[in-house]
Design a protein around this motif. Structure first.
Motif, PDB file in Angstrom:
ATOM      1  N   HIS A 140       0.892  -1.214   0.218  1.00  0.00           N
ATOM      2  CA  HIS A 140       0.137  -0.084  -0.106  1.00  0.00           C
ATOM      3  C   HIS A 140       0.904   1.237   0.108  1.00  0.00           C
ATOM      4  O   HIS A 140       1.967   1.210   0.378  1.00  0.00           O
ATOM      5  CB  HIS A 140      -0.943   0.089   1.304  1.00  0.00           C
ATOM      6  CG  HIS A 140      -0.115   0.288   2.605  1.00  0.00           C
ATOM      7  ND1 HIS A 140       0.529  -0.290   3.187  1.00  0.00           N
ATOM      8  CD2 HIS A 140      -0.409   1.421   3.329  1.00  0.00           C
ATOM      9  CE1 HIS A 140       1.011  -0.020   4.229  1.00  0.00           C
ATOM     10  NE2 HIS A 140       0.206   1.528   4.527  1.00  0.00           N
TER      11      HIS A 140
ATOM     12  N   TRP B 291      -3.990   4.087  -0.943  1.00  0.00           N
ATOM     13  CA  TRP B 291      -4.522   3.208  -2.077  1.00  0.00           C
ATOM     14  C   TRP B 291      -3.681   2.060  -1.855  1.00  0.00           C
ATOM     15  O   TRP B 291      -2.664   1.959  -1.304  1.00  0.00           O
ATOM     16  CB  TRP B 291      -4.264   3.858  -3.243  1.00  0.00           C
ATOM     17  CG  TRP B 291      -3.039   4.232  -3.948  1.00  0.00           C
ATOM     18  CD1 TRP B 291      -2.232   3.302  -4.887  1.00  0.00           C
ATOM     19  CD2 TRP B 291      -2.092   5.278  -3.697  1.00  0.00           C
ATOM     20  NE1 TRP B 291      -0.969   4.048  -5.197  1.00  0.00           N
ATOM     21  CE2 TRP B 291      -0.942   5.202  -4.664  1.00  0.00           C
ATOM     22  CE3 TRP B 291      -2.301   6.631  -2.982  1.00  0.00           C
ATOM     23  CZ2 TRP B 291       0.023   6.156  -4.675  1.00  0.00           C
ATOM     24  CZ3 TRP B 291      -1.420   7.359  -2.883  1.00  0.00           C
ATOM     25  CH2 TRP B 291      -0.168   7.154  -3.838  1.00  0.00           C
TER      26      TRP B 291
ATOM     27  N   GLU C 141      -7.930  -0.690  -3.161  1.00  0.00           N
ATOM     28  CA  GLU C 141      -8.409   0.606  -3.753  1.00  0.00           C
ATOM     29  C   GLU C 141      -7.233   0.813  -4.808  1.00  0.00           C
ATOM     30  O   GLU C 141      -5.988   0.971  -4.699  1.00  0.00           O
ATOM     31  CB  GLU C 141      -8.292   1.728  -2.847  1.00  0.00           C
ATOM     32  CG  GLU C 141      -9.009   1.744  -1.480  1.00  0.00           C
ATOM     33  CD  GLU C 141     -10.558   2.159  -2.196  1.00  0.00           C
ATOM     34  OE1 GLU C 141     -10.585   2.403  -3.328  1.00  0.00           O
ATOM     35  OE2 GLU C 141     -11.453   1.844  -1.433  1.00  0.00           O
TER      36      GLU C 141
ATOM     37  N   THR D  82      -6.832   3.570  -6.858  1.00  0.00           N
ATOM     38  CA  THR D  82      -6.356   4.714  -7.061  1.00  0.00           C
ATOM     39  C   THR D  82      -6.650   5.628  -5.606  1.00  0.00           C
ATOM     40  O   THR D  82      -7.093   5.124  -4.591  1.00  0.00           O
ATOM     41  CB  THR D  82      -7.339   5.560  -7.928  1.00  0.00           C
ATOM     42  OG1 THR D  82      -8.620   5.504  -7.392  1.00  0.00           O
ATOM     43  CG2 THR D  82      -7.333   5.129  -9.283  1.00  0.00           C
TER      44      THR D  82
ATOM     45  N   GLN E 246      -7.217   7.494  -2.357  1.00  0.00           N
ATOM     46  CA  GLN E 246      -8.635   7.871  -1.690  1.00  0.00           C
ATOM     47  C   GLN E 246      -8.351   8.635  -0.411  1.00  0.00           C
ATOM     48  O   GLN E 246      -7.260   8.256   0.327  1.00  0.00           O
ATOM     49  CB  GLN E 246      -9.329   6.576  -1.482  1.00  0.00           C
ATOM     50  CG  GLN E 246      -9.465   5.398  -2.556  1.00  0.00           C
ATOM     51  CD  GLN E 246     -10.586   6.094  -3.502  1.00  0.00           C
ATOM     52  OE1 GLN E 246     -11.364   6.877  -3.077  1.00  0.00           O
ATOM     53  NE2 GLN E 246     -10.429   6.097  -4.829  1.00  0.00           N
TER      54      GLN E 246
END
Length: 374
Positions: free
Chosen positions: A185, A198, A214, A216, A218
């Motif tokens: 991450h 993300w 995720e 993109t 966030q």
């Protein structure tokens, strides 16, 4: 200015000074000349370390066949930053060009060609004669990588999952202050104090209420409205410090890396292993002489994270740590313990709180030391 090391060194990633003289917390001095006049850039992986002076890049550790292997490269310009990943080491020059090199004896330093970001709504840029301009190479300002993720941020706020353009922040006033990567991450902090994450969030490392991947960046809604000044990303956990001197941690807490109790008193019941949302830490009193002047003198200022350990510098310069210490990554004096599940002061060490002088590898810790306590 001595450079101190503690932690996993089975592959000879770091050459310690002869005699292995330890400071009070159980750190050893590395045999490297470092001074305020001689800029040194360091990044540490689990099997090798990367060290740069000016244009010179040194890789040391397990590169091909065994420990204590070393190779030297010379970059096209002065090196600004590095990120030591498992597959390759990213090398960023001061001119914004990005290179990478495999941690092998015969590998070459190669230029990284990044995908052009999507065109803006203003259309194609043209010269004064109406001729379309060829897209220029992105100027990279921030890099970070982990085991399964590698990220670069350009001066135009384009986010790259190298070499592809992953996302484009469209706001003109958006400026990236800090970028960190865990194993899977990424955590980004902008100058407004907003935190974006993300990647793989199945261990809560993204700070989102729902555990998912995720693709993109966030916004971490739980920290919205709180001005964050500094972030850190460990293996599967994250940390942030606010302008009010509060420390937040979230993600996996299997070894106490969040500074939260792993087992209840008596060792009968296990506390939650994953904390998806940022948790405000109730830290112990510092106990140093400066604390009598006011609580702000010992408030958390910076955080750093390794695979399963977290370090924190307070305003007074004292270093605190929590998490996994089986390899001695919290100091050799704690190597007989499996982990700490609350922050403990590393006695004997005072660092300069106003500079980036602590670095966490996956299983190690390095410190540019200001002085030793008496």
């Amino acid at each position: 200015m001595p450079l101190l090391f503690t932690g996993f060194n089975a592959f000879g990633q770091h050459e310690c000074v002869s005699g292995d003289a330890d400071c009070a917390a159980g750190f050893s001095e590395i045999n490297t000349t470092v001074s305020t006049q001689n800029q040194c850039t360091i990044s540490v992986g689990w099997r090798y370390a990367a060290l740069a002076f000016g244009r010179k890049l040194f890789l040391r550790g397990l590169l091909d066949d065994g420990p204590n292997e070393c190779v030297t490269h010379e970059a096209a310009g002065d090196i600004k930053a590095m990120a030591a990943g498992d597959s390759y080491c990213l090398v960023l020059l001061h001119n914004g060009q990005l290179y990478r090199v495999q941690p092998r004896l015969q590998a070459e330093l190669l230029f990284v060609r990044l995908e052009a970001p999507p065109r803006s709504n203003s259309g194609t840029k043209r010269s004064i004669f109406g001729i379309p301009k060829a897209p220029s190479s992105p100027i990279i300002e921030h890099i970070a990588c982990g085991s399964h993720i590698n990220v670069a941020i350009s001066s135009e706020n384009s986010v790259y999952s190298i070499p592809s353009c992953l996302h484009q922040f469209s706001e003109r006033q958006f400026r990236v202050k800090q970028l960190q990567c865990g194993f899977e991450h990424a955590v980004l902090l902008n100058v407004n104090g907003d935190v974006f994450t993300w990647g793989n969030g199945l261990r809560g490392q993204l700070g989102q209420a729902v555990l998912r991947v995720e693709e993109t960046p966030q916004l971490v809604e739980a920290l919205a409205g709180i001005k964050i000044t500094q972030i850190a990303a460990g293996g599967w956990h994250s940390a942030a410090i606010s302008a009010f001197g509060d420390l937040y941690t979230w993600g996996l807490n299997c070894s106490g890396q969040l500074g939260m109790r792993v087992m209840k008193p008596g060792g009968l019941l296990k506390e939650p292993t994953v904390y998806p949302l940022p948790q405000l830490q109730d830290l112990p009193e510092c106990g140093c002489p400066q604390e009598s002047r006011g609580s702000d003198d010992c408030a958390p200022l910076r955080a750093f994270a390794g695979s399963r350990h977290t370090l924190m510098i307070r305003q007074c310069g004292r270093l605190w740590a929590t998490g996994w210490c089986k390899h001695g990554q919290l100091g050799k004096r704690l190597q007989n313990l499996s982990y700490l599940d609350s922050f403990k002061a590393l006695e004997g060490i005072v660092v300069n709180p106003s500079s980036d002088n602590v670095l966490c590898g996956p299983w190690s810790t390095l410190i540019f030391l200001r002085k030793l306590e008496n």
